[in-house]
Every structure is written in structure tokens, then in C-alpha cells.
Motif scaffolding. Structure first.
Motif, PDB file in Angstrom:
ATOM      1  N   ALA A  31      70.707  31.268  46.004  1.00  0.00           N
ATOM      2  CA  ALA A  31      69.953  32.381  45.412  1.00  0.00           C
ATOM      3  C   ALA A  31      68.578  31.887  44.977  1.00  0.00           C
ATOM      4  O   ALA A  31      68.461  31.152  44.008  1.00  0.00           O
ATOM      5  CB  ALA A  31      70.702  32.952  44.215  1.00  0.00           C
ATOM      6  N   SER A  32      67.552  32.265  45.728  1.00  0.00           N
ATOM      7  CA  SER A  32      66.194  31.845  45.403  1.00  0.00           C
ATOM      8  C   SER A  32      65.326  33.075  45.183  1.00  0.00           C
ATOM      9  O   SER A  32      65.306  33.973  46.024  1.00  0.00           O
ATOM     10  CB  SER A  32      65.622  31.008  46.537  1.00  0.00           C
ATOM     11  N   PRO A  33      64.583  33.117  44.067  1.00  0.00           N
ATOM     12  CA  PRO A  33      63.679  34.252  43.878  1.00  0.00           C
ATOM     13  C   PRO A  33      62.573  34.214  44.924  1.00  0.00           C
ATOM     14  O   PRO A  33      61.947  33.187  45.152  1.00  0.00           O
ATOM     15  CB  PRO A  33      63.116  34.052  42.467  1.00  0.00           C
ATOM     16  N   SER A  34      62.381  35.332  45.591  1.00  0.00           N
ATOM     17  CA  SER A  34      61.429  35.395  46.688  1.00  0.00           C
ATOM     18  C   SER A  34      60.612  36.670  46.567  1.00  0.00           C
ATOM     19  O   SER A  34      61.107  37.682  46.081  1.00  0.00           O
ATOM     20  CB  SER A  34      62.207  35.364  48.007  1.00  0.00           C
ATOM     21  N   GLN A  35      59.385  36.614  47.021  1.00  0.00           N
ATOM     22  CA  GLN A  35      58.486  37.769  46.994  1.00  0.00           C
ATOM     23  C   GLN A  35      58.126  38.146  48.422  1.00  0.00           C
ATOM     24  O   GLN A  35      57.559  37.333  49.144  1.00  0.00           O
ATOM     25  CB  GLN A  35      57.218  37.440  46.196  1.00  0.00           C
ATOM     26  N   SER A  62      65.616  28.317  52.273  1.00  0.00           N
ATOM     27  CA  SER A  62      66.465  28.308  51.081  1.00  0.00           C
ATOM     28  C   SER A  62      65.652  28.446  49.807  1.00  0.00           C
ATOM     29  O   SER A  62      66.166  28.920  48.791  1.00  0.00           O
ATOM     30  CB  SER A  62      67.282  27.018  51.017  1.00  0.00           C
ATOM     31  N   LEU A  63      64.382  28.018  49.842  1.00  0.00           N
ATOM     32  CA  LEU A  63      63.510  28.126  48.667  1.00  0.00           C
ATOM     33  C   LEU A  63      62.837  29.492  48.558  1.00  0.00           C
ATOM     34  O   LEU A  63      62.214  29.783  47.558  1.00  0.00           O
ATOM     35  CB  LEU A  63      62.430  27.040  48.704  1.00  0.00           C
ATOM     36  N   GLY A  64      62.965  30.331  49.585  1.00  0.00           N
ATOM     37  CA  GLY A  64      62.389  31.664  49.517  1.00  0.00           C
ATOM     38  C   GLY A  64      61.333  31.973  50.553  1.00  0.00           C
ATOM     39  O   GLY A  64      60.779  33.070  50.570  1.00  0.00           O
ATOM     40  N   TYR A  65      61.016  31.017  51.418  1.00  0.00           N
ATOM     41  CA  TYR A  65      60.051  31.274  52.495  1.00  0.00           C
ATOM     42  C   TYR A  65      60.767  31.980  53.647  1.00  0.00           C
ATOM     43  O   TYR A  65      61.834  31.541  54.073  1.00  0.00           O
ATOM     44  CB  TYR A  65      59.446  29.970  53.021  1.00  0.00           C
ATOM     45  N   GLU A  66      60.184  33.055  54.132  1.00  0.00           N
ATOM     46  CA  GLU A  66      60.630  33.697  55.371  1.00  0.00           C
ATOM     47  C   GLU A  66      59.488  33.516  56.365  1.00  0.00           C
ATOM     48  O   GLU A  66      58.425  34.114  56.212  1.00  0.00           O
ATOM     49  CB  GLU A  66      60.921  35.178  55.158  1.00  0.00           C
ATOM     50  N   SER A  79      57.756  36.220  53.448  1.00  0.00           N
ATOM     51  CA  SER A  79      58.201  36.093  52.064  1.00  0.00           C
ATOM     52  C   SER A  79      57.934  34.677  51.580  1.00  0.00           C
ATOM     53  O   SER A  79      57.956  33.735  52.371  1.00  0.00           O
ATOM     54  CB  SER A  79      59.700  36.382  51.937  1.00  0.00           C
ATOM     55  N   VAL A  80      57.707  34.559  50.281  1.00  0.00           N
ATOM     56  CA  VAL A  80      57.409  33.266  49.670  1.00  0.00           C
ATOM     57  C   VAL A  80      58.150  33.146  48.345  1.00  0.00           C
ATOM     58  O   VAL A  80      58.550  34.160  47.762  1.00  0.00           O
ATOM     59  CB  VAL A  80      55.884  33.097  49.435  1.00  0.00           C
ATOM     60  N   PRO A  81      58.347  31.913  47.847  1.00  0.00           N
ATOM     61  CA  PRO A  81      58.894  31.758  46.494  1.00  0.00           C
ATOM     62  C   PRO A  81      57.941  32.427  45.507  1.00  0.00           C
ATOM     63  O   PRO A  81      56.756  32.591  45.799  1.00  0.00           O
ATOM     64  CB  PRO A  81      58.919  30.243  46.277  1.00  0.00           C
ATOM     65  N   ALA A  82      58.450  32.796  44.353  1.00  0.00           N
ATOM     66  CA  ALA A  82      57.621  33.470  43.350  1.00  0.00           C
ATOM     67  C   ALA A  82      57.687  32.730  42.012  1.00  0.00           C
ATOM     68  O   ALA A  82      58.265  33.223  41.055  1.00  0.00           O
ATOM     69  CB  ALA A  82      58.094  34.918  43.190  1.00  0.00           C
ATOM     70  N   PRO A  85      52.663  34.091  38.470  1.00  0.00           N
ATOM     71  CA  PRO A  85      51.739  35.121  38.977  1.00  0.00           C
ATOM     72  C   PRO A  85      50.526  34.600  39.748  1.00  0.00           C
ATOM     73  O   PRO A  85      50.020  35.289  40.617  1.00  0.00           O
ATOM     74  CB  PRO A  85      51.274  35.850  37.703  1.00  0.00           C
ATOM     75  N   ARG A  86      50.053  33.401  39.452  1.00  0.00           N
ATOM     76  CA  ARG A  86      48.857  32.875  40.137  1.00  0.00           C
ATOM     77  C   ARG A  86      49.201  31.988  41.332  1.00  0.00           C
ATOM     78  O   ARG A  86      48.356  31.283  41.853  1.00  0.00           O
ATOM     79  CB  ARG A  86      47.994  32.096  39.138  1.00  0.00           C
ATOM     80  N   PHE A  87      50.438  32.030  41.769  1.00  0.00           N
ATOM     81  CA  PHE A  87      50.923  31.193  42.861  1.00  0.00           C
ATOM     82  C   PHE A  87      50.143  31.475  44.143  1.00  0.00           C
ATOM     83  O   PHE A  87      50.035  32.618  44.572  1.00  0.00           O
ATOM     84  CB  PHE A  87      52.410  31.466  43.069  1.00  0.00           C
TER      85      PHE A  87
END
Length: 174
Positions: A31-35, A62-66, A79-82, A85-87
Motif C-alpha cells: 500500500a503506497s500513497p500515490s497521486q 511499489s512506491l507509487g510510480y505508474e 502516477s507518482v508517490p505523494a 505538496p512541493r514534491f
């Protein structure tokens, strides 16, 4: 300030530790938070970066990158990890891949530990970034919840605590 003294926190080291432990938890639980990006990133890679991506694609996912193929050595990031906010997702991905190029040597850390520490370092807030009081408080609370809060992934101290007695001694006052 605390009842015992003053705590100085290196925000980059502290955030790096927090992110590292979150990423390791993501590897353990899946379970990785992803944006999801409104406008996907198109990224042209150098040959060595493309090789590093191929070697670590499953872990980046697995880290949230699609990440999808766009043709040749161009990829599209949906998609990217989140982590905050300034990531800067593109910069983090590029810096991570650059760090992983030629990563063939034997190491004491596993492949997913090395990737988690690299992404955590690249994704963490930087030393000069201005944080709001709420962001500072959230970072302090998150650091306090870490299993190993005292150091970042490179072994640098995340915080230094000076007791009131130490401060009085250093300034020669009581």
C-alpha cells in the motif's frame, strides 16, 4: 522547546527518515500513497537511465510510480508517490535513476532498501525549504513515530537535543 531543553531538527534528514520508513512499509504491505497526474509526464531517458528503470521498474511501481512506455527511451508517467505538496516528481525520478545507473555492486542493503533510501533522499524536503508551522509540527510527529528517528538513511543525525543545563553551561548563565 520541551521541558528537558531545546530540540533542533534537520528537516531534510528527518523527512528522509520518515519517507524511508513509509516506503519500506509500502514494500511490506503493498500500500503506497500515490497521486494520479492530471497531465502525465513525458520523460526522455539516457540509455543508462533506461537501464536503471528496467532494473527497478517493479520496485518503483511499489512506491507509487505508474510508468508506461512511450516509444524508444521515452516514457510516460501517470502516477507518482505523494510525499509532500512541493514534491517535484520528474526531478525525483530523474535524480533517482541517475543515482541508480551502474548500480551493480554488492551492497549490505537489499535492492528495495537501496531504492527506498534513494527515493526518500531525493523526495524529502530540502534544508532551505520554508515549512509552515503546521508542516513542522506534522514532521516532528511523524519523526517521533519512526522506529529509528535519530538518523537519516545516510547515518546523519536528524535532531540534536540540548538540555537546559547544557545551554546554561555553554552561555555561562544560570
Amino acid at each position: 522547546e520541551t521541558e528537558q531543553g531545546v530540540v533542533h531538527i534537520d528537516q531534510h534528514s528527518a523527512h528522509e527518515r520518515v519517507l524511508y520508513e513509509q516506503f519500506m512499509h509500502a514494500f511490506d504491505t503493498g500500500a503506497s500513497p500515490s497521486q494520479r497526474l492530471l497531465f502525465p509526464l513525458t520523460v526522455q531517458l539516457a540509455p543508462a537511465e533506461a537501464e536503471a528503470l528496467d532494473a527497478h521498474r517493479d520496485l518503483l511501481q511499489s512506491l507509487g510510480y505508474e510508468i508506461g512506455e512511450f516509444g524508444g527511451q521515452t516514457l510516460i508517467v501517470h502516477s507518482v508517490p505523494a510525499p509532500h505538496p512541493r514534491f517535484d516528481a520528474e526531478r525525483c525520478l530523474r535524480d533517482t535513476l541517475a543515482s541508480l545507473t551502474g548500480d551493480r555492486g554488492a551492497a549490505t542493503a537489499t535492492r528495495h532498501q537501496r531504492l527506498a533510501s534513494t527515493v526518500a533522499c531525493k523526495a524529502a524536503v530540502k534544508a532551505g525549504d520554508a515549512l509552515s508551522p503546521a508542516e513542522m509540527r506534522a514532521l516532528f510527529i511523524a519523526l517521533h513515530g519512526c522506529r529509528l528517528p535519530a538518523h537519516d538513511v545516510h547515518g546523519r543525525q536528524a535532531f540534536v537535543q540540548l538540555s537546559w543545563d547544557e545551554l546554561e553551561r555553554r552561555f555561562g548563565r544560570r
